[in-house]
Design a protein around this motif. Structure first.
Motif, PDB file in Angstrom:
ATOM      1  N   GLY A 175       0.228   4.253 -20.936  1.00  0.00           N
ATOM      2  CA  GLY A 175       1.558   4.844 -21.064  1.00  0.00           C
ATOM      3  C   GLY A 175       2.068   5.480 -19.779  1.00  0.00           C
ATOM      4  N   LYS A 176       1.550   5.003 -18.641  1.00  0.00           N
ATOM      5  CA  LYS A 176       2.043   5.520 -17.347  1.00  0.00           C
ATOM      6  C   LYS A 176       3.226   4.678 -16.865  1.00  0.00           C
ATOM      7  CE  LYS A 176      -1.831   8.037 -16.188  1.00  0.00           C
ATOM      8  NZ  LYS A 176      -1.769   9.487 -16.044  1.00  0.00           N
ATOM      9  N   ILE A 177       3.201   3.407 -17.227  1.00  0.00           N
ATOM     10  CA  ILE A 177       4.281   2.462 -16.899  1.00  0.00           C
ATOM     11  C   ILE A 177       4.676   1.824 -18.234  1.00  0.00           C
ATOM     12  CG2 ILE A 177       4.854   0.319 -15.637  1.00  0.00           C
ATOM     13  CD1 ILE A 177       4.260   2.636 -13.715  1.00  0.00           C
TER      14      ILE A 177
ATOM     15  N   LYS B 110      18.209   6.460 -15.701  1.00  0.00           N
ATOM     16  CA  LYS B 110      17.390   6.807 -16.877  1.00  0.00           C
ATOM     17  C   LYS B 110      15.900   6.704 -16.568  1.00  0.00           C
ATOM     18  CE  LYS B 110      20.339   5.682 -20.809  1.00  0.00           C
ATOM     19  NZ  LYS B 110      20.541   4.585 -21.767  1.00  0.00           N
ATOM     20  N   MET B 111      15.538   5.775 -15.669  1.00  0.00           N
ATOM     21  CA  MET B 111      14.119   5.683 -15.290  1.00  0.00           C
ATOM     22  C   MET B 111      13.715   6.881 -14.429  1.00  0.00           C
ATOM     23  SD  MET B 111      13.092   1.708 -14.529  1.00  0.00           S
ATOM     24  CE  MET B 111      14.533   1.170 -13.632  1.00  0.00           C
ATOM     25  N   GLY B 112      14.716   7.569 -13.855  1.00  0.00           N
ATOM     26  CA  GLY B 112      14.408   8.741 -13.023  1.00  0.00           C
ATOM     27  C   GLY B 112      14.781   8.574 -11.566  1.00  0.00           C
ATOM     28  N   ALA B 113      15.384   7.437 -11.212  1.00  0.00           N
ATOM     29  CA  ALA B 113      15.785   7.233  -9.817  1.00  0.00           C
ATOM     30  C   ALA B 113      17.075   7.998  -9.534  1.00  0.00           C
ATOM     31  CB  ALA B 113      15.991   5.748  -9.559  1.00  0.00           C
ATOM     32  N   GLU B 114      17.207   8.464  -8.307  1.00  0.00           N
ATOM     33  CA  GLU B 114      18.430   9.192  -7.941  1.00  0.00           C
ATOM     34  C   GLU B 114      19.248   8.436  -6.909  1.00  0.00           C
ATOM     35  OE1 GLU B 114      16.964  13.034  -6.793  1.00  0.00           O
ATOM     36  OE2 GLU B 114      16.319  13.467  -8.859  1.00  0.00           O
TER      37      GLU B 114
ATOM     38  N   ALA C  80       7.197   3.202  -7.966  1.00  0.00           N
ATOM     39  CA  ALA C  80       7.616   4.116  -6.896  1.00  0.00           C
ATOM     40  C   ALA C  80       7.696   5.539  -7.442  1.00  0.00           C
ATOM     41  CB  ALA C  80       8.960   3.663  -6.325  1.00  0.00           C
ATOM     42  N   LEU C  81       8.321   5.696  -8.596  1.00  0.00           N
ATOM     43  CA  LEU C  81       8.484   7.044  -9.161  1.00  0.00           C
ATOM     44  C   LEU C  81       7.125   7.633  -9.569  1.00  0.00           C
ATOM     45  CD1 LEU C  81      11.685   6.298 -11.248  1.00  0.00           C
ATOM     46  CD2 LEU C  81      11.530   7.951  -9.352  1.00  0.00           C
ATOM     47  N   ALA C  82       6.301   6.818 -10.222  1.00  0.00           N
ATOM     48  CA  ALA C  82       5.001   7.326 -10.691  1.00  0.00           C
ATOM     49  C   ALA C  82       4.084   7.658  -9.510  1.00  0.00           C
ATOM     50  CB  ALA C  82       4.338   6.301 -11.610  1.00  0.00           C
ATOM     51  N   GLY C  83       4.285   6.986  -8.381  1.00  0.00           N
ATOM     52  CA  GLY C  83       3.418   7.190  -7.220  1.00  0.00           C
ATOM     53  C   GLY C  83       3.965   8.196  -6.229  1.00  0.00           C
TER      54      GLY C  83
ATOM     55  N   GLY D 134       0.819  -1.214   0.000  1.00  0.00           N
ATOM     56  CA  GLY D 134       0.000   0.000   0.000  1.00  0.00           C
ATOM     57  C   GLY D 134       0.852   1.262   0.000  1.00  0.00           C
ATOM     58  N   MET D 135       1.823   1.308  -0.886  1.00  0.00           N
ATOM     59  CA  MET D 135       2.769   2.440  -0.950  1.00  0.00           C
ATOM     60  C   MET D 135       2.043   3.785  -1.046  1.00  0.00           C
ATOM     61  SD  MET D 135       5.446   3.089  -4.048  1.00  0.00           S
ATOM     62  CE  MET D 135       4.212   3.931  -5.040  1.00  0.00           C
ATOM     63  N   LYS D 136       2.614   4.801  -0.386  1.00  0.00           N
ATOM     64  CA  LYS D 136       2.035   6.132  -0.510  1.00  0.00           C
ATOM     65  C   LYS D 136       3.107   7.159  -0.883  1.00  0.00           C
ATOM     66  CE  LYS D 136       2.170   7.050   4.487  1.00  0.00           C
ATOM     67  NZ  LYS D 136       3.500   6.540   4.546  1.00  0.00           N
ATOM     68  N   GLN D 137       2.662   8.354  -1.196  1.00  0.00           N
ATOM     69  CA  GLN D 137       3.593   9.407  -1.603  1.00  0.00           C
ATOM     70  C   GLN D 137       4.653   9.639  -0.531  1.00  0.00           C
ATOM     71  OE1 GLN D 137       1.684  12.983  -3.059  1.00  0.00           O
ATOM     72  NE2 GLN D 137      -0.036  11.752  -3.782  1.00  0.00           N
TER      73      GLN D 137
END
Ligand SMILES: C/C=C/C(=O)SCCNC(=O)CCNC(=O)[C@H](O)C(C)(C)COP(=O)(O)OP(=O)(O)OC[C@H]1O[C@@H](n2cnc3c(N)ncnc32)[C@H](O)[C@@H]1OP(=O)(O)O
Ligand SMILES: NC(=O)C1=CN([C@@H]2O[C@H](COP(=O)(O)OP(=O)(O)OC[C@H]3O[C@@H](n4cnc5c(N)ncnc54)[C@H](OP(=O)(O)O)[C@@H]3O)[C@@H](O)[C@H]2O)C=CC1
Length: 447
Positions: free
Chosen positions: A384-386, A269-273, A247-250, A223-226
């Motif tokens: 196209g969200k994932i 490249k996926m956007g993770a830091e 994780a990134l989209a949420g 139940g991941m949250k922001q």
């Protein structure tokens, strides 16, 4: 009639549903199998040395009878999942035991109990025939199939279909899987093929995307949250590449663990830091086969704190199992969650329970996804969200090599298999939508 005629119908823009319904079906088709009389072929070898190229065969097999509520699908493309690696090395058990057990449940289920197992738990393709009672799908429909096979006769699974006592993973605990020119599925497994993707791209996410969705996003899982700090093992692998995207989209903060520079770059490249190269940083959670090293758990936790500005992990996305589980439990924050769906490195886990109970942490077991979760996960791909994380495709006859790559961790993201599709890139229907996402779709390609 051969599968070539089916392919011609699929490739013709003029084919109608009636044309597909009128196509005679072939008596046999090519399929990837393992053989019952070879289940002992790797006896005595270490897991690593069991070579899927030796146990995986390409056979001509007879077309199975179509039952009520089922569909026969012409498979354009499939993908390699780790469950097919397990099947091909006959670990932790031979999957023929599953087929025998299924075969005992009903007259129709007896079809599955054969001396060969057609494996594969993903597909993208075209419906050829539907059985009695199927009204939502018709010949000619372009589909993907998720891998949840349930009988639904017990109330236990009526709220959450994963809890059905007769829950099976198609192509692992059932026969007639997706690494073949034709597959047999229950029609409830069918979902619309995302129209901006090629066949092989559409076939790639299914199993792992749905699993990551339940395990991380669904209330049945973590139940991941922001804002959650999510530790993702194998973040550029099959499951991990979708967990990282969720994780990134949420709006969460993925802390990605990988084992090479190349894989770290994919995560970036996926956007993770926040990325940890477990190889470069040399974590050794085990001193010997039976003893863990809590100092290494602490060094790992300290590194996580450096990356998060002092925060600990809200959710661990676990699947390596024995090797990492002690560290996963340790680095989770007070009240946090470790959610696990696998044990690639060993299923007898060991962790220090004091860190679990004193800090009120929770371990959640998660397995694939229920009907609804699989549908929701596919919808996110279609919107196209994932995006698929396909890195490479193999021809059907080279599936053994594809499974070897995954077994030896030589791959990135997902490995695809062309079944009926004669080449890559076919099957895209919405070019405009694709153009919007093309960079993300190709992110894992040729790395
Ligand atoms: C979507 C993709 C997913 C993946 O990739 S997952 C990774 C691949 N999958 C795996 O590695 C899992 C492979 N599966 C397994 O290893 C086995 O599948 C399980 C260990 C999960 C289960 O083993 P089993 O042999 O099916 O079940 P048992 O519980 O060990 O044995 C059944 C017998 O045990 C009795 N029993 C069950 N629960 C109890 C209880 N609570 N108290 C007493 N007895 C119990 C039953 O009744 C039955 O008995 P009776 O053999 O006589 O019929
Ligand atoms: N229960 C379920 O529903 C499902 C279970 N599974 C299971 O999950 C597991 C992973 O599947 P999948 O993601 O597709 O496989 P992949 O091999 O594609 O990815 C797993 C990644 O985990 C990392 N990894 C492997 N071994 C270790 C280790 N000892 N320590 C730390 N990291 C490790 C590797 O990444 P790196 O080297 O970069 O760290 C690897 O790339 C399998 O066992 C599979 O059977 C999969 C899907 C569904």
């Amino acid at each position: 009639m051969t599968v070539k005629d089916i392919l011609a119908a699929i490739q013709s823009p003029d084919s109608t549903s009636e044309d597909f319904a009128a196509l005679p079906l072939p008596e046999s088709y090519r399929a990837i199998t393992v053989h019952k009389d070879e289940t002992e072929m790797f006896a005595g070898l270490a897991t690593r040395d069991k070579d899927p190229r030796k146990s995986i065969h390409l056979d001509d097999v007879p077309l199975p009878e179509l039952g009520p509520g089922e569909a026969l699908v012409a498979v354009m493309a499939s993908s390699v999942n780790y469950n097919s690696v397990w099947t091909s090395i006959f670990e932790p058990l031979s999957t023929f035991g599953f087929l025998e057990r299924y075969g005992r449940t009903s007259e129709l289920a007896k079809r599955h109990d054969l001396p060969y197992h057609i494996i594969g738990s993903d597909l993208a393709g075209v419906v050829l025939r539907t059985g009695p009672g199927v009204n939502s799908w018709k010949p000619g429909d372009e589909v993907v199939a998720h891998c949840l096979s349930v009988e639904l006769e017990s109330s236990d699974g009526h709220n959450d279909t994963m809890l059905d006592p007769e829950q099976r993973i198609w192509g692992f605990e059932t026969n007639f899987g997706g690494l073949a020119e034709i597959a047999l599925v229950k029609s409830n497994q069918l979902m619309p093929k995302p129209d901006h993707l090629s066949w092989e791209e559409a076939a790639a996410p299914g199993l792992v995307n749905s699993t990551a969705y339940r395990q991380l996003v669904s209330r049945n899982g973590a139940g991941m949250k922001q804002g959650d700090n999510v530790l993702i093992w194998g973040a550029s692998g099959g499951l991990g590449s979708y967990a990282t995207q969720f994780a990134l989209a949420g709006g969460a903060n993925p802390i990605c663990v990988v084992s090479s520079d190349q894989k770290a770059e994919i995560c970036r490249k996926m956007g993770a830091e926040a990325i940890i190269d477990r190889n470069a940083e040399g974590y050794k959670f085990w001193k010997d086969e039976n003893t863990q090293d809590p100092k290494e758990w602490k060094r790992f936790g300290k590194r996580i704190r450096e990356l998060t500005g002092g925060e600990d992990i809200d959710i661990v996305f676990e699947h390596p199992g024995r090797e990492t589980f002690g560290a996963s439990v340790f680095v989770t924050r007070k009240g946090g969650t470790i959610t696990t769906c696998a044990s690639t490195s060993g299923y007898m886990h060991q962790y220090d329970n004091r860190y679990l109970w004193m800090s009120l942490k929770r371990i959640i077991g998660s397995h694939f996804a229920n009907y609804r979760e699989a549908w929701e996960a596919n919808r996110l791909i279609a919107k196209g969200k994932i995006h698929p994380t396909l890195s490479k495709t193999y021809a059907l006859e080279d599936t053994g090599q594809a499974a070897y790559d995954v077994h030896r961790n030589l791959h990135q993201g997902k490995v695809g298999v062309l079944c009926l599709a004669p080449e890559e890139g076919l099957g895209v229907r919405d070019h405009e939508k694709r153009a919007k996402h093309v960079d993300a779709i190709n992110r894992f390609r040729n790395i």
